[in-house]
Enzyme design. Structure first.
Site, PDB file in Angstrom:
ATOM      1  CD  GLU A 281      -3.095  -0.883   0.070  1.00  0.00           C
ATOM      2  OE1 GLU A 281      -3.067   0.219  -0.582  1.00  0.00           O
ATOM      3  OE2 GLU A 281      -3.906  -1.998  -0.156  1.00  0.00           O
ATOM      4  NE  ARG A 285      -3.819   2.929  -0.703  1.00  0.00           N
ATOM      5  CZ  ARG A 285      -5.074   2.985  -0.559  1.00  0.00           C
ATOM      6  NH1 ARG A 285      -5.707   3.922  -0.065  1.00  0.00           N
ATOM      7  NH2 ARG A 285      -5.606   1.733  -0.359  1.00  0.00           N
ATOM      8  CG  ASP A 414      -5.700  -7.233  -7.792  1.00  0.00           C
ATOM      9  OD1 ASP A 414      -4.745  -7.540  -7.029  1.00  0.00           O
ATOM     10  OD2 ASP A 414      -6.800  -6.782  -7.423  1.00  0.00           O
ATOM     11  CD  GLU A 548     -10.620  -2.060  -8.491  1.00  0.00           C
ATOM     12  OE1 GLU A 548     -11.837  -1.545  -8.053  1.00  0.00           O
ATOM     13  OE2 GLU A 548      -9.919  -1.714  -7.781  1.00  0.00           O
TER      14      GLU A 548
HETATM   15  C1  DMJ Z   1      -6.455   0.478  -5.028  1.00  0.00           C
HETATM   16  O1  DMJ Z   1      -5.708   0.700  -3.793  1.00  0.00           O
HETATM   17  C2  DMJ Z   1      -5.527  -0.246  -6.085  1.00  0.00           C
HETATM   18  O2  DMJ Z   1      -6.329  -0.188  -7.149  1.00  0.00           O
HETATM   19  C3  DMJ Z   1      -5.149  -1.564  -5.761  1.00  0.00           C
HETATM   20  O3  DMJ Z   1      -4.640  -2.355  -6.960  1.00  0.00           O
HETATM   21  C4  DMJ Z   1      -6.495  -2.366  -5.534  1.00  0.00           C
HETATM   22  N1  DMJ Z   1      -7.534  -1.769  -4.715  1.00  0.00           N
HETATM   23  C5  DMJ Z   1      -7.575  -0.431  -4.608  1.00  0.00           C
HETATM   24  C6  DMJ Z   1      -8.769   0.148  -5.346  1.00  0.00           C
HETATM   25  O4  DMJ Z   1      -9.830  -0.479  -5.308  1.00  0.00           O
END
Ligand code: DMJ
Length: 654
Positions: A281, A285, A414, A548
């Site tokens: 995270e 971010r 993912d 998404e």
């Molecule tokens: C985001 O922090 C990023 O896209 C991450 O890869 C997956 N989840 C969240 C948004 O849903």
């Protein structure tokens, strides 16, 4: 603070007279006198004086440092660390090995004495004389003057620390800034599109202004209770919304807001905290946000902060295999994995989603270590057998073996796949290994996970030890955009097929929105028990402002220009305005099948970095952040393609 400046506190005990006399004359102040019984010779006096002044220095030092004894201990008793080879400099240049007999850096008294020269003795003597002189001077001072001196000394210490920090970041190689193409775009030609885009900018302003009003400097906003929200993902690193929003503010040309965000980063963004953070995270971010802000604006502060934070994350890779821990204390450098993860494993989507940022950290710092760490992850993965060519979500960083055989293109898996494709694109299509891993993985997905419902909806199921669970997460919906983005490089004859796969995923995910009361998608939806694209479990019915589905619309729009994607994006805008917008910002919803909103009271930082950015791009011309020059990290932070003809060889992109 020099201990000498505290000497007067003991003044009455020692007494100025006690320290006067011979010492005042200095070591060279007079010849030897015959010592009478009970009297000291000059050298004895000098030795006594030395012992006495050392004792006083020690006492004051101890008293002064007592409240922060941990620092005293590590700074004084554990100072042997200075004899260890220092960590490599940020520029990555190997340091010269220490020369035999060389003392600790700085040539302090102890080191000098160890060298054993006569000059050293002189220096010790001079040091002590100076200390005594200062003590005498201080004894003449008023208490207020002494307090002022203490304040000044403290201020100087702080300044020195700041200076050291600056010096460290100044270790970055000089880098002339050239803004990559497409950091700004033209106004949309069509007035109706322009109007929609303006509306999205207004949404950003509403989200930002409320964050600023109620939660400035904290990680996220609680828009109903109008206060800050902290998630334990960032430990006590603060300002997630500010860093996540920087590039969105920039591309929306919200200049004032960008400026205030930059000033906050300059003055307040602090990574020297005792915090256990999620490596993934914080990377997507904070590192991603800072990198994008740098590449868009050219402001050095963002480059420095990104590299500083990248360095803090490096201890996460200290595992037997080099597969990083999920959690890291950025002060102690101690890492661990999520307690719930199968057999102490690291998570595929977490350790597999560092590649883009770490390649850019090496590019901007000149230090190859970042890229080496992520290339090693690939090496470990490529040595392993993959069940049916699929990548399980769990990998043990100690044994290097897979944990539970659970495969998902949504949560836990993912963005690993996303980064394989984007690593290849970001390398100007030179990273053949990333390319092969991506297209092989898509082939395995097609064979084992991608299915069509009886109603004709294509979906990606989850795989648990060979059995399919016919469920798709909101997170999985990003894959539509990924398939379309990768279509161009797909093995022969497959380009059209990959675009089609993207289009089918977009349709399925749109259905998952359309089949709810609020026209916002649930967290997960199922294709079993007589339903299609509908959530059946109460704990899967929430929507937390995720991007998404809109992300996939944006890719599909750019790559096909089919107007339905803008139409679907606009439906989402209307639903967000109707159900998620509140006085204090935007909130998630607990049940999208209900007719009445139950708000979860969180404005996620990714709403500003991703959801609103992808919407804005959906209604922009293609010249804003064009795909041939930019790739988006998984948090929608744009990173420039490292073009070969800009001198980025395959080697220095790794
Ligand atoms: C985001 O922090 C990023 O896209 C991450 O890869 C997956 N989840 C969240 C948004 O849903």
């Amino acid at each position: 603070m020099p201990a000498a400046s505290l000497l007067p506190l003991f003044g009455s005990a020692a007494g100025p007279g006690a320290l006067g006399g011979p010492a005042g004359g200095g070591a060279g102040g007079g010849g030897r006198k015959a010592a009478g019984p009970g009297a000291f010779r000059l050298t004895e006096k000098f030795v006594l004086l030395l012992v006495f002044s050392a004792f006083i220095t020690l006492c004051f030092g101890a008293i002064f440092f007592l409240p922060d004894s941990s620092k005293l201990l590590s700074g004084v008793f554990f100072h042997s660390a200075a004899l260890q080879p220092p960590p490599p400099p940020p520029g990555g240049q190997p340091r010269a090995p220490p020369q035999p007999g060389a003392g600790p850096a700085g040539g302090g008294a102890a080191g000098a004495a160890a060298a054993g020269g006569a000059g050293s003795l002189e220096r010790i003597r001079a040091d002590h004389e100076r200390a005594l002189r200062e003590a005498k001077e201080t004894l003449q001072k008023l208490p207020e003057e002494i307090r002022r001196d203490i304040r000044q000394d403290k201020e100087k210490l702080l300044q020195d620390a700041r200076g050291r920090k600056e010096a460290a970041s100044a270790g970055l190689p000089r880098r002339p800034f050239r803004q990559p193409a497409g950091a700004v775009g033209q106004e949309p030609a069509d007035p109706a599109v322009r109007q929609r885009r303006d509306k999205i900018k207004e949404m950003m302003k509403h989200a930002w202004d409320n964050y600023k009003r109620y939660a400035w400097g904290l990680n996220e906003l609680k828009p109903i209770s109008k206060q800050g929200h902290s998630s334990n993902l960032f430990g006590n690193i603060q300002g997630a919304t500010i860093v996540d929003a920087l590039d969105t503010l920039y591309i929306m040309e919200m200049k004032e807001e960008f400026k205030e965000a930059k000033e906050w980063v300059e003055k307040n963004l602090d990574f020297n905290v005792n915090a256990e953070i999620s490596v993934f995270e914080v990377n997507i971010r904070f590192v991603g946000g800072l990198l994008s802000a740098y590449y868009l604006s050219g402001e050095e502060v963002f480059r420095k902060k990104a590299v500083e934070l990248g360095e803090k994350l490096l201890p996460a890779f200290n595992t037997p295999t080099g597969i990083p821990w999920a959690l890291l204390n950025i002060k102690s450098g101690i890492g661990r994995n999520w307690p719930w993860a199968s057999g102490g494993s690291s998570i595929l989507a977490e350790f597999g989603t560092l590649h883009l940022e770490f390649v850019h950290l090496s590019h901007l710092s000149g230090n190859p270590v970042f890229a080496e760490k992520v290339m090693n992850i690939r090496k470990v993965l490529n040595r392993l057998d993959k069940p049916e060519g699929l990548y399980p979500n769990y990998l043990n960083p100690s044994s290097g073996q897979w944990g539970q055989h659970h495969v998902s293109i949504g949560g836990l898996g993912d963005s690993f796949y996303e980064y394989l494709l984007k690593a290849w694109l970001m390398s100007d299509k030179t990273d053949e290994e990333g390319k092969k891993m991506y297209y092989d993985a898509v082939q395995a997905m097609e064979t084992h996970l991608i299915r069509k419902s009886s109603g004709g909806l294509t979906y990606i199921a989850e795989w648990k030890g060979g059995l399919l669970e016919h469920k798709m997460g909101h997170l999985t919906c990003f894959a539509g955009g990924m398939f379309a983005l990768g279509a161009d490089g797909a093995p022969k004859d497959k380009t059209g097929h990959h675009i089609e796969l993207g289009a089918e995923m977009a349709r399925t995910c749109h259905e998952s929105y359309d089949r709810t009361s609020m026209k916002l998608g649930p967290e997960a939806f199922r294709f079993d028990g007589g339903v299609e694209a509908i959530a059946t479990r109460q704990n899967e019915k929430y929507y937390i402002l995720r991007p998404e589905v809109i992300e996939t619309y944006m890719y599909m729009w750019r790559l096909t220009h089919d107007p339905k994607y803008r139409q679907w994006g606009w439906e989402a805008v209307e639903a967000l305005e109707k159900h998620c917008r509140v006085d204090g910002g935007y909130s998630g919803i607990r049940d999208v099948y209900n007719n009445h909103e139950s708000h979860d009271d969180v404005q996620q930082s990714f709403f500003l970095s991703e959801t609103l950015k992808y919407l804005y791009l959906l209604f922009s011309e293609d010249d804003l952040l064009p795909f041939e020059h930019w790739v988006f990290n998984t948090e929608a932070h744009p990173l420039p393609v490292l073009h070969k003809d800009d001198g980025n060889t395959e080697e220095n992109q790794k």
